[in-house]
Every structure is written in C-alpha cells, then in structure tokens.
Design a protein around this motif. Structure first.
Motif, PDB file in Angstrom:
ATOM      1  N   ASN A  98      32.616  21.887  46.323  1.00 31.75           N
ATOM      2  CA  ASN A  98      31.625  20.924  45.842  1.00 31.75           C
ATOM      3  C   ASN A  98      32.286  19.754  45.131  1.00 31.75           C
ATOM      4  N   CYS A  99      33.319  20.034  44.369  1.00 26.54           N
ATOM      5  CA  CYS A  99      34.040  18.989  43.657  1.00 26.54           C
ATOM      6  C   CYS A  99      34.617  17.963  44.637  1.00 26.54           C
ATOM      7  N   ILE A 100      35.229  18.445  45.692  1.00 27.18           N
ATOM      8  CA  ILE A 100      35.847  17.537  46.659  1.00 27.18           C
ATOM      9  C   ILE A 100      34.804  16.830  47.517  1.00 27.18           C
ATOM     10  N   VAL A 101      33.876  17.599  48.073  1.00 24.38           N
ATOM     11  CA  VAL A 101      32.909  17.036  49.027  1.00 24.38           C
ATOM     12  C   VAL A 101      31.825  16.225  48.321  1.00 24.38           C
ATOM     13  N   ARG A 102      31.141  16.846  47.375  1.00 27.22           N
ATOM     14  CA  ARG A 102      29.992  16.190  46.730  1.00 27.22           C
ATOM     15  C   ARG A 102      30.426  15.169  45.688  1.00 27.22           C
ATOM     16  N   ASP A 103      31.291  15.592  44.766  1.00 32.44           N
ATOM     17  CA  ASP A 103      31.651  14.720  43.654  1.00 32.44           C
ATOM     18  C   ASP A 103      32.617  13.605  44.052  1.00 32.44           C
ATOM     19  N   GLN A 107      45.932  29.385  43.652  1.00 28.20           N
ATOM     20  CA  GLN A 107      44.510  29.489  43.947  1.00 28.20           C
ATOM     21  C   GLN A 107      44.035  28.277  44.746  1.00 28.20           C
ATOM     22  N   VAL A 108      44.410  27.086  44.303  1.00 28.05           N
ATOM     23  CA  VAL A 108      43.990  25.859  44.969  1.00 28.05           C
ATOM     24  C   VAL A 108      44.591  25.778  46.381  1.00 28.05           C
ATOM     25  N   LEU A 109      45.857  26.105  46.516  1.00 26.24           N
ATOM     26  CA  LEU A 109      46.486  26.113  47.831  1.00 26.24           C
ATOM     27  C   LEU A 109      45.758  27.104  48.748  1.00 26.24           C
ATOM     28  N   GLY A 110      45.364  28.230  48.205  1.00 24.34           N
ATOM     29  CA  GLY A 110      44.593  29.213  48.967  1.00 24.34           C
ATOM     30  C   GLY A 110      43.245  28.665  49.398  1.00 24.34           C
ATOM     31  N   TRP A 111      42.604  27.891  48.533  1.00 22.48           N
ATOM     32  CA  TRP A 111      41.313  27.294  48.896  1.00 22.48           C
ATOM     33  C   TRP A 111      41.460  26.286  50.024  1.00 22.48           C
ATOM     34  N   PHE A 112      42.550  25.515  50.023  1.00 21.87           N
ATOM     35  CA  PHE A 112      42.790  24.601  51.142  1.00 21.87           C
ATOM     36  C   PHE A 112      42.952  25.391  52.444  1.00 21.87           C
ATOM     37  N   PRO A 115      36.574  16.699  32.407  1.00 19.55           N
ATOM     38  CA  PRO A 115      36.549  17.161  33.790  1.00 19.55           C
ATOM     39  C   PRO A 115      36.477  18.687  33.835  1.00 19.55           C
ATOM     40  N   VAL A 116      35.778  19.186  34.809  1.00 17.71           N
ATOM     41  CA  VAL A 116      35.638  20.622  34.979  1.00 17.71           C
ATOM     42  C   VAL A 116      36.636  21.064  36.041  1.00 17.71           C
ATOM     43  N   ILE A 117      37.414  22.074  35.697  1.00 18.85           N
ATOM     44  CA  ILE A 117      38.373  22.617  36.656  1.00 18.85           C
ATOM     45  C   ILE A 117      37.668  23.730  37.417  1.00 18.85           C
ATOM     46  N   PRO A 118      37.572  23.594  38.737  1.00 11.81           N
ATOM     47  CA  PRO A 118      36.883  24.620  39.524  1.00 11.81           C
ATOM     48  C   PRO A 118      37.541  25.987  39.348  1.00 11.81           C
ATOM     49  N   SER A 119      36.690  27.023  39.291  1.00  6.87           N
ATOM     50  CA  SER A 119      37.212  28.376  39.114  1.00  6.87           C
ATOM     51  C   SER A 119      36.998  29.246  40.350  1.00  6.87           C
ATOM     52  N   ASN A 120      36.326  28.685  41.367  1.00 12.06           N
ATOM     53  CA  ASN A 120      36.141  29.430  42.609  1.00 12.06           C
ATOM     54  C   ASN A 120      36.032  28.458  43.780  1.00 12.06           C
ATOM     55  N   PHE A 121      36.048  29.010  44.979  1.00 12.97           N
ATOM     56  CA  PHE A 121      36.063  28.193  46.190  1.00 12.97           C
ATOM     57  C   PHE A 121      34.865  27.257  46.282  1.00 12.97           C
ATOM     58  N   VAL A 122      33.681  27.761  45.995  1.00 10.35           N
ATOM     59  CA  VAL A 122      32.467  26.935  46.111  1.00 10.35           C
ATOM     60  C   VAL A 122      32.506  25.762  45.130  1.00 10.35           C
ATOM     61  N   GLU A 123      32.899  26.015  43.899  1.00 12.36           N
ATOM     62  CA  GLU A 123      33.017  24.924  42.920  1.00 12.36           C
ATOM     63  C   GLU A 123      34.045  23.899  43.382  1.00 12.36           C
ATOM     64  N   TRP A 124      35.181  24.375  43.880  1.00 14.05           N
ATOM     65  CA  TRP A 124      36.245  23.484  44.365  1.00 14.05           C
ATOM     66  C   TRP A 124      35.744  22.648  45.533  1.00 14.05           C
TER      67      TRP A 124
END
Length: 72
Positions: free
Chosen positions: A15-20, A59-64, A4-13
C-alpha cells in the motif's frame, strides 16, 4: 508534521508503494529494486542497512521477491 510509518508487513508495504507513492509494482520496477538492494556495494543499500537494520532489509527484499512471484 506526521512521522513516516515503516511498514511491518507485506500489505502495508504494498500500500505504501502503490497507493501512497503511486508506483506500479510491475516486473521491471521489482527486478530493478531487487538488483539494487542485492548489491552490497551500492551506497543506497548500505544506507538502508544502516538506517533500518539487517532484519528489516531482509524483510523488504523478501517483499520485493513476493510481489514479483505474485505477478505470475
């Protein structure tokens, strides 16, 4: 088998949630995840911190929070 790839930025995160994962980043979902991740007594939050560390947790909490702001 792919790791699994751990997202390193907002766009990756995002895409992971929405697309994947096929999860819509709607207000109800974002608020529920923010509440869960903000609860330091929650076992899943404790596990997240153990597995990924405090820096990634923040970081993840910030992205939410960022996703919630972008809905407005």
């Amino acid at each position: 088998m792919n790791s699994p790839v751990i997202p390193s930025n907002f766009v990756e995160w995002q895409n992971c949630i929405v697309r994947d994962c096929g999860i819509a980043l709607d207000k109800a979902f974002l608020e529920s995840r923010i509440a869960a991740l903000s609860n330091m007594k929650d076992q899943h939050t404790k596990q997240f911190l153990r597995l990924y560390g405090e820096a990634h947790y923040k970081q993840v909490l910030g992205w939410f929070h960022q996703a919630l702001v972008e809905l407005k």
